[in-house]
Design a protein around this motif. Sequence first.
Motif, PDB file in Angstrom:
ATOM      1  N   GLY A   1      27.416  58.965   9.312  1.00  0.00           N
ATOM      2  CA  GLY A   1      26.319  58.338  10.037  1.00  0.00           C
ATOM      3  C   GLY A   1      25.002  59.036   9.766  1.00  0.00           C
ATOM      4  O   GLY A   1      24.926  60.010   9.011  1.00  0.00           O
ATOM      5  N   ALA A   2      23.967  58.547  10.411  1.00  0.00           N
ATOM      6  CA  ALA A   2      22.620  59.087  10.222  1.00  0.00           C
ATOM      7  C   ALA A   2      22.543  60.559  10.608  1.00  0.00           C
ATOM      8  O   ALA A   2      21.824  61.327   9.972  1.00  0.00           O
ATOM      9  CB  ALA A   2      21.613  58.269  11.028  1.00  0.00           C
ATOM     10  N   ALA A   3      23.287  60.976  11.624  1.00  0.00           N
ATOM     11  CA  ALA A   3      23.228  62.379  12.065  1.00  0.00           C
ATOM     12  C   ALA A   3      23.710  63.314  10.964  1.00  0.00           C
ATOM     13  O   ALA A   3      23.100  64.357  10.711  1.00  0.00           O
ATOM     14  CB  ALA A   3      24.060  62.575  13.330  1.00  0.00           C
ATOM     15  N   ALA A   4      24.783  62.960  10.267  1.00  0.00           N
ATOM     16  CA  ALA A   4      25.296  63.790   9.166  1.00  0.00           C
ATOM     17  C   ALA A   4      24.308  63.794   8.004  1.00  0.00           C
ATOM     18  O   ALA A   4      24.064  64.832   7.384  1.00  0.00           O
ATOM     19  CB  ALA A   4      26.649  63.280   8.696  1.00  0.00           C
ATOM     20  N   PHE A   5      23.720  62.643   7.712  1.00  0.00           N
ATOM     21  CA  PHE A   5      22.741  62.544   6.622  1.00  0.00           C
ATOM     22  C   PHE A   5      21.511  63.389   6.942  1.00  0.00           C
ATOM     23  O   PHE A   5      21.045  64.169   6.110  1.00  0.00           O
ATOM     24  CB  PHE A   5      22.345  61.084   6.405  1.00  0.00           C
ATOM     25  CG  PHE A   5      21.397  60.877   5.263  1.00  0.00           C
ATOM     26  CD1 PHE A   5      21.867  60.833   3.967  1.00  0.00           C
ATOM     27  CD2 PHE A   5      20.048  60.728   5.488  1.00  0.00           C
ATOM     28  CE1 PHE A   5      20.996  60.647   2.906  1.00  0.00           C
ATOM     29  CE2 PHE A   5      19.170  60.541   4.439  1.00  0.00           C
ATOM     30  CZ  PHE A   5      19.639  60.496   3.137  1.00  0.00           C
TER      31      PHE A   5
ATOM     32  N   TYR B   1      29.615  57.146  -2.227  1.00  0.00           N
ATOM     33  CA  TYR B   1      30.163  55.843  -2.575  1.00  0.00           C
ATOM     34  C   TYR B   1      29.203  54.726  -2.174  1.00  0.00           C
ATOM     35  O   TYR B   1      28.865  53.878  -2.982  1.00  0.00           O
ATOM     36  CB  TYR B   1      31.528  55.680  -1.922  1.00  0.00           C
ATOM     37  CG  TYR B   1      32.255  54.424  -2.314  1.00  0.00           C
ATOM     38  CD1 TYR B   1      32.526  54.143  -3.643  1.00  0.00           C
ATOM     39  CD2 TYR B   1      32.688  53.521  -1.356  1.00  0.00           C
ATOM     40  CE1 TYR B   1      33.194  52.994  -4.018  1.00  0.00           C
ATOM     41  CE2 TYR B   1      33.369  52.367  -1.711  1.00  0.00           C
ATOM     42  CZ  TYR B   1      33.614  52.106  -3.041  1.00  0.00           C
ATOM     43  OH  TYR B   1      34.280  50.960  -3.404  1.00  0.00           O
ATOM     44  N   THR B   2      28.772  54.735  -0.916  1.00  0.00           N
ATOM     45  CA  THR B   2      27.794  53.748  -0.452  1.00  0.00           C
ATOM     46  C   THR B   2      26.720  54.466   0.335  1.00  0.00           C
ATOM     47  O   THR B   2      26.940  55.559   0.868  1.00  0.00           O
ATOM     48  CB  THR B   2      28.433  52.675   0.455  1.00  0.00           C
ATOM     49  OG1 THR B   2      28.925  53.313   1.648  1.00  0.00           O
ATOM     50  CG2 THR B   2      29.555  51.948  -0.252  1.00  0.00           C
ATOM     51  N   TYR B   3      25.542  53.848   0.401  1.00  0.00           N
ATOM     52  CA  TYR B   3      24.454  54.395   1.218  1.00  0.00           C
ATOM     53  C   TYR B   3      23.500  53.268   1.578  1.00  0.00           C
ATOM     54  O   TYR B   3      23.088  52.489   0.719  1.00  0.00           O
ATOM     55  CB  TYR B   3      23.700  55.494   0.467  1.00  0.00           C
ATOM     56  CG  TYR B   3      22.494  55.985   1.221  1.00  0.00           C
ATOM     57  CD1 TYR B   3      22.639  56.665   2.415  1.00  0.00           C
ATOM     58  CD2 TYR B   3      21.224  55.736   0.761  1.00  0.00           C
ATOM     59  CE1 TYR B   3      21.537  57.095   3.130  1.00  0.00           C
ATOM     60  CE2 TYR B   3      20.112  56.166   1.464  1.00  0.00           C
ATOM     61  CZ  TYR B   3      20.274  56.842   2.645  1.00  0.00           C
ATOM     62  OH  TYR B   3      19.176  57.268   3.350  1.00  0.00           O
ATOM     63  N   ASP B   4      23.146  53.181   2.847  1.00  0.00           N
ATOM     64  CA  ASP B   4      22.173  52.204   3.344  1.00  0.00           C
ATOM     65  C   ASP B   4      20.938  52.969   3.806  1.00  0.00           C
ATOM     66  O   ASP B   4      20.996  53.666   4.828  1.00  0.00           O
ATOM     67  CB  ASP B   4      22.775  51.415   4.499  1.00  0.00           C
ATOM     68  CG  ASP B   4      21.823  50.377   5.063  1.00  0.00           C
ATOM     69  OD1 ASP B   4      20.619  50.372   4.705  1.00  0.00           O
ATOM     70  OD2 ASP B   4      22.272  49.551   5.881  1.00  0.00           O
ATOM     71  N   PRO B   5      19.823  52.876   3.078  1.00  0.00           N
ATOM     72  CA  PRO B   5      18.632  53.642   3.449  1.00  0.00           C
ATOM     73  C   PRO B   5      18.030  53.235   4.801  1.00  0.00           C
ATOM     74  O   PRO B   5      17.344  54.032   5.436  1.00  0.00           O
ATOM     75  CB  PRO B   5      17.651  53.395   2.308  1.00  0.00           C
ATOM     76  CG  PRO B   5      18.141  52.181   1.611  1.00  0.00           C
ATOM     77  CD  PRO B   5      19.618  52.101   1.867  1.00  0.00           C
ATOM     78  N   GLU B   6      18.278  52.019   5.250  1.00  0.00           N
ATOM     79  CA  GLU B   6      17.733  51.587   6.542  1.00  0.00           C
ATOM     80  C   GLU B   6      18.429  52.278   7.704  1.00  0.00           C
ATOM     81  O   GLU B   6      17.787  52.657   8.682  1.00  0.00           O
ATOM     82  CB  GLU B   6      17.825  50.072   6.677  1.00  0.00           C
ATOM     83  CG  GLU B   6      16.861  49.339   5.767  1.00  0.00           C
ATOM     84  CD  GLU B   6      16.874  47.850   6.009  1.00  0.00           C
ATOM     85  OE1 GLU B   6      17.272  47.402   7.104  1.00  0.00           O
ATOM     86  OE2 GLU B   6      16.472  47.123   5.090  1.00  0.00           O
TER      87      GLU B   6
ATOM     88  N   ARG C   1      20.516  54.996   7.157  1.00  0.00           N
ATOM     89  CA  ARG C   1      20.807  56.365   6.706  1.00  0.00           C
ATOM     90  C   ARG C   1      22.289  56.696   6.892  1.00  0.00           C
ATOM     91  O   ARG C   1      22.656  57.809   7.225  1.00  0.00           O
ATOM     92  CB  ARG C   1      19.916  57.387   7.403  1.00  0.00           C
ATOM     93  CG  ARG C   1      18.451  57.197   7.078  1.00  0.00           C
ATOM     94  CD  ARG C   1      17.534  58.235   7.700  1.00  0.00           C
ATOM     95  NE  ARG C   1      17.891  58.788   8.969  1.00  0.00           N
ATOM     96  CZ  ARG C   1      17.704  58.220  10.162  1.00  0.00           C
ATOM     97  NH1 ARG C   1      17.164  57.028  10.232  1.00  0.00           N
ATOM     98  NH2 ARG C   1      18.045  58.832  11.273  1.00  0.00           N
ATOM     99  N   SER C   2      23.142  55.716   6.651  1.00  0.00           N
ATOM    100  CA  SER C   2      24.584  55.917   6.775  1.00  0.00           C
ATOM    101  C   SER C   2      25.272  55.357   5.543  1.00  0.00           C
ATOM    102  O   SER C   2      24.669  54.640   4.751  1.00  0.00           O
ATOM    103  CB  SER C   2      25.119  55.235   8.034  1.00  0.00           C
ATOM    104  OG  SER C   2      24.891  53.840   7.956  1.00  0.00           O
ATOM    105  N   GLY C   3      26.540  55.702   5.377  1.00  0.00           N
ATOM    106  CA  GLY C   3      27.275  55.214   4.221  1.00  0.00           C
ATOM    107  C   GLY C   3      28.665  55.800   4.185  1.00  0.00           C
ATOM    108  O   GLY C   3      29.254  56.116   5.223  1.00  0.00           O
ATOM    109  N   SER C   4      29.173  55.998   2.970  1.00  0.00           N
ATOM    110  CA  SER C   4      30.511  56.550   2.831  1.00  0.00           C
ATOM    111  C   SER C   4      30.588  57.411   1.575  1.00  0.00           C
ATOM    112  O   SER C   4      29.787  57.281   0.656  1.00  0.00           O
ATOM    113  CB  SER C   4      31.552  55.432   2.761  1.00  0.00           C
ATOM    114  OG  SER C   4      31.333  54.620   1.630  1.00  0.00           O
ATOM    115  N   VAL C   5      31.575  58.293   1.577  1.00  0.00           N
ATOM    116  CA  VAL C   5      31.869  59.145   0.433  1.00  0.00           C
ATOM    117  C   VAL C   5      33.340  58.981   0.090  1.00  0.00           C
ATOM    118  O   VAL C   5      34.134  58.515   0.907  1.00  0.00           O
ATOM    119  CB  VAL C   5      31.569  60.638   0.727  1.00  0.00           C
ATOM    120  CG1 VAL C   5      30.096  60.841   1.016  1.00  0.00           C
ATOM    121  CG2 VAL C   5      32.431  61.177   1.862  1.00  0.00           C
TER     122      VAL C   5
END
Length: 67
Positions: A28-32, A6-11, A13-17
Amino acid sequence: MQATAYTYDPETRSGSVLLDDGTPLEFGAAAFDAGGLRLLRPGQRVRIEVTGEGAGRVVTFLTLQTL
């Protein structure tokens, strides 16, 4: 479990599904990083692993869904 990015912030490395029932879950970044991805675009189908129940669910792994 499958979801749609749904969302993703490359800076950060987090977002939502979004789960198939429309429920949003943040990651969060750890899951990515655990899934070995380099980029994620909204609308992509992903495979996720989650822990917890209800409002305490957390995405722990995220990778592209392949057929």
